[in-house]
Scaffold this motif. Structure first.
Motif, PDB file in Angstrom:
ATOM      1  N   GLU A 112     -17.972  31.073 -17.339  1.00 19.27           N
ATOM      2  CA  GLU A 112     -17.786  30.096 -18.410  1.00 19.27           C
ATOM      3  C   GLU A 112     -16.707  29.102 -17.991  1.00 19.27           C
ATOM      4  O   GLU A 112     -15.781  29.437 -17.238  1.00 19.27           O
ATOM      5  N   ARG A 113     -16.807  27.870 -18.507  1.00 18.32           N
ATOM      6  CA  ARG A 113     -15.846  26.838 -18.124  1.00 18.32           C
ATOM      7  C   ARG A 113     -14.417  27.219 -18.516  1.00 18.32           C
ATOM      8  O   ARG A 113     -13.450  26.885 -17.821  1.00 18.32           O
ATOM      9  N   ALA A 114     -14.278  27.939 -19.627  1.00 18.57           N
ATOM     10  CA  ALA A 114     -12.941  28.329 -20.078  1.00 18.57           C
ATOM     11  C   ALA A 114     -12.242  29.248 -19.078  1.00 18.57           C
ATOM     12  O   ALA A 114     -11.012  29.379 -19.102  1.00 18.57           O
ATOM     13  N   GLU A 115     -13.014  29.879 -18.202  1.00 14.23           N
ATOM     14  CA  GLU A 115     -12.421  30.795 -17.219  1.00 14.23           C
ATOM     15  C   GLU A 115     -11.953  30.086 -15.955  1.00 14.23           C
ATOM     16  O   GLU A 115     -11.225  30.668 -15.152  1.00 14.23           O
ATOM     17  N   LEU A 116     -12.351  28.833 -15.758  1.00 12.66           N
ATOM     18  CA  LEU A 116     -12.031  28.142 -14.508  1.00 12.66           C
ATOM     19  C   LEU A 116     -10.530  27.987 -14.266  1.00 12.66           C
ATOM     20  O   LEU A 116     -10.073  28.217 -13.136  1.00 12.66           O
ATOM     21  N   PRO A 117      -9.727  27.621 -15.294  1.00  8.73           N
ATOM     22  CA  PRO A 117      -8.284  27.545 -15.021  1.00  8.73           C
ATOM     23  C   PRO A 117      -7.694  28.887 -14.588  1.00  8.73           C
ATOM     24  O   PRO A 117      -6.812  28.934 -13.709  1.00  8.73           O
ATOM     25  N   ARG A 118      -8.170  29.981 -15.179  1.00  7.73           N
ATOM     26  CA  ARG A 118      -7.668  31.300 -14.783  1.00  7.73           C
ATOM     27  C   ARG A 118      -8.095  31.644 -13.361  1.00  7.73           C
ATOM     28  O   ARG A 118      -7.350  32.274 -12.610  1.00  7.73           O
ATOM     29  N   GLY A 150     -22.826  32.212 -11.420  1.00  4.87           N
ATOM     30  CA  GLY A 150     -21.509  31.810 -11.885  1.00  4.87           C
ATOM     31  C   GLY A 150     -21.275  30.333 -11.626  1.00  4.87           C
ATOM     32  O   GLY A 150     -21.973  29.701 -10.822  1.00  4.87           O
ATOM     33  N   LEU A 151     -20.274  29.780 -12.307  1.00  2.49           N
ATOM     34  CA  LEU A 151     -19.919  28.374 -12.124  1.00  2.49           C
ATOM     35  C   LEU A 151     -19.068  28.187 -10.873  1.00  2.49           C
ATOM     36  O   LEU A 151     -19.138  27.139 -10.208  1.00  2.49           O
ATOM     37  N   VAL A 256     -13.590  37.187 -14.170  1.00  2.29           N
ATOM     38  CA  VAL A 256     -12.215  36.701 -14.222  1.00  2.29           C
ATOM     39  C   VAL A 256     -11.495  37.492 -15.316  1.00  2.29           C
ATOM     40  O   VAL A 256     -11.923  37.491 -16.468  1.00  2.29           O
ATOM     41  N   PRO A 257     -10.411  38.195 -14.987  1.00  6.09           N
ATOM     42  CA  PRO A 257      -9.767  39.048 -15.997  1.00  6.09           C
ATOM     43  C   PRO A 257      -8.986  38.229 -17.012  1.00  6.09           C
ATOM     44  O   PRO A 257      -8.565  37.099 -16.746  1.00  6.09           O
TER      45      PRO A 257
END
Length: 412
Positions: A112-118, A150-151, A256-257
């Motif tokens: 998910e895009r929200a996981e990219l910064p992590r 995955g993205l 991504v945890p």
């Protein structure tokens, strides 16, 4: 190495055994400590007490068998230092002793895009910890894992797999310690010059230094010794499935945890035997050795309910916990979680496998202890939290604990 009898009476035919260091707990951390003592100070007399009939019957022998790289852990933390060093040492130890292992690498995948910064933060953390990482796009993910979607992802080259139960057996064989199986510590007496421990099997051991590596029981052992540890063990069960079509996964695939929790989420792990483990989730266990919902031990539940930190933890993380329980009780919900990484999987592909229980230390204020927690007391070293990657890092952790024990010996 002598394996002492565990019937009635004391070790050695009715006498107490005198030793320099007594280790409670025959998991990989306790056995690594005994192993390190023999290397750091040859001639040190070491006894290990293990309540089960053999080593590695709980956390050590019931995990996914991953040699962790150390990418997740805060730079400078004990976890980061021990994991990076321990991964290399574990590979070397296995090679020297003919233990099957493999350095496979792994993917950490953002779906998910929200996981990219992590994910990007993990890249930086990995580099700060000196870990080889490579950033991947969707097409490159498919080169490693054709069925994974995955993205973006990162490939961590130093991750591997091994059977930690076999590692623990080798540590036991080469430690030089006397290992006493079949009795739990039920009485500890500390005096100015020594510590005496009695087990439920009637064995009495006297030592100059006590090392508490009791894992799921470590807080109770600390209190038996007269020390208030300032935490309690709250057990979390991790439930696994085996993948009926292991060809869907080539290696190791992780999500991504969430940094708010000391759990890595449901992941896919190819083992040494070629099968693929799926899991674990993390649900509150109703017993410290509760490997299924049907295992309930009133004393363990009462201890959890009596600890203020349990309630504060629950109030803080109830939404996360509810989701984990839902996935535990609903195979379909668990399948949905897996399909985020592996869309081709169906509920028919998931075959129930043996569960594990994690000894999670919780402070009075509800904080989940995220790093190793080792405390010294009079003639005693308490290991009160040994989280993942404890198995990976067991050799350097063992040296750290052994060094503390030897410091006590030198000053006593």
């Amino acid at each position: 190495m002598q394996y002492a009898g565990v019937g009635g009476g004391s070790v050695g035919g009715g006498r107490g055994v005198d030793c320099d260091v007594l280790v409670i707990g025959g998991g990989i951390v306790g056995l690594s400590t005994a192993h390190a003592l023999s290397r750091l100070a040859p001639g040190t007399r070491v006894v290990v007490l293990e309540k089960e009939p053999g080593p590695a019957r709980h956390q050590t022998g019931r995990n996914s068998g991953v040699i962790h790289s150390g990418i997740y852990y805060r730079p400078g933390s004990l976890k980061a230092r021990f994991a990076v060093r321990g991964a290399a040492e574990m590979v070397k130890f296995c090679a020297e002793h003919g233990i099957a292992h493999e350095v496979t690498g792994k993917l950490i995948v953002a779906t998910e895009r929200a996981e990219l910064p992590r994910l990007h933060a993990l890249v930086q953390r990995g580099r700060e910890n000196g870990i080889p990482v490579r950033e991947l796009g969707p097409a490159q993910i498919a080169e490693y894992e054709p069925e994974v979607r995955g993205l973006a992802a990162i490939h961590v080259g130093s991750t591997g797999i091994v059977d930690y139960g076999r590692v623990a057996e080798q540590l036991a064989e080469s430690s030089g310690a006397e290992i006493v199986y079949g009795g739990a510590a039920d009485l500890i007496s500390r005096r100015a010059d020594r510590v005496a421990v009695r087990t439920t099997a009637g064995v009495v051991v006297r030592a100059r230094v006590l090392v508490n590596c009791a894992g799921l029981q470590c807080d109770r052992v600390a209190r038996l010794a007269g020390d208030e540890p300032g935490m309690r063990i709250v057990p979390f069960r991790g439930e696994y499935y085996d993948l009926a079509r292991p060809s869907l996964v080539r290696g190791l695939v992780y999500p991504v945890p969430d940094p708010a929790f000391p759990f890595l989420g449901v992941h896919l792990t190819r083992g040494i035997g070629g099968g693929v483990h799926v899991g674990p989730n993390a649900v509150p266990a109703l017993a410290r050795e509760g490997y299924g919902w049907g295992v309930v031990r009133p004393r363990d539940v009462a201890d959890e309910l009596a600890w203020p930190g349990s309630w504060r933890m629950a109030a803080r993380h109830w939404r996360y916990g509810a989701g984990e329980i839902h996935r535990s009780l609903s195979k379909q919900a668990f399948t949905v979680a897996v399909r985020r990484l592996l869309p081709a999987v169906s509920s028919r592909d998931l075959v129930p496998a043996a569960a594990g229980v994690r000894a999670q230390a919780v402070l009075r204020d509800g904080t989940l202890v995220d790093d190793f927690l080792i405390r010294d007391a009079h003639r005693t070293v308490h290991v009160l939290n040994a989280p993942s990657p404890a198995a990976t890092a067991s050799l350097p952790i063992g040296r750290e604990i052994a060094g503390r024990a030897l410091s006590v010996l030198r000053t006593a």
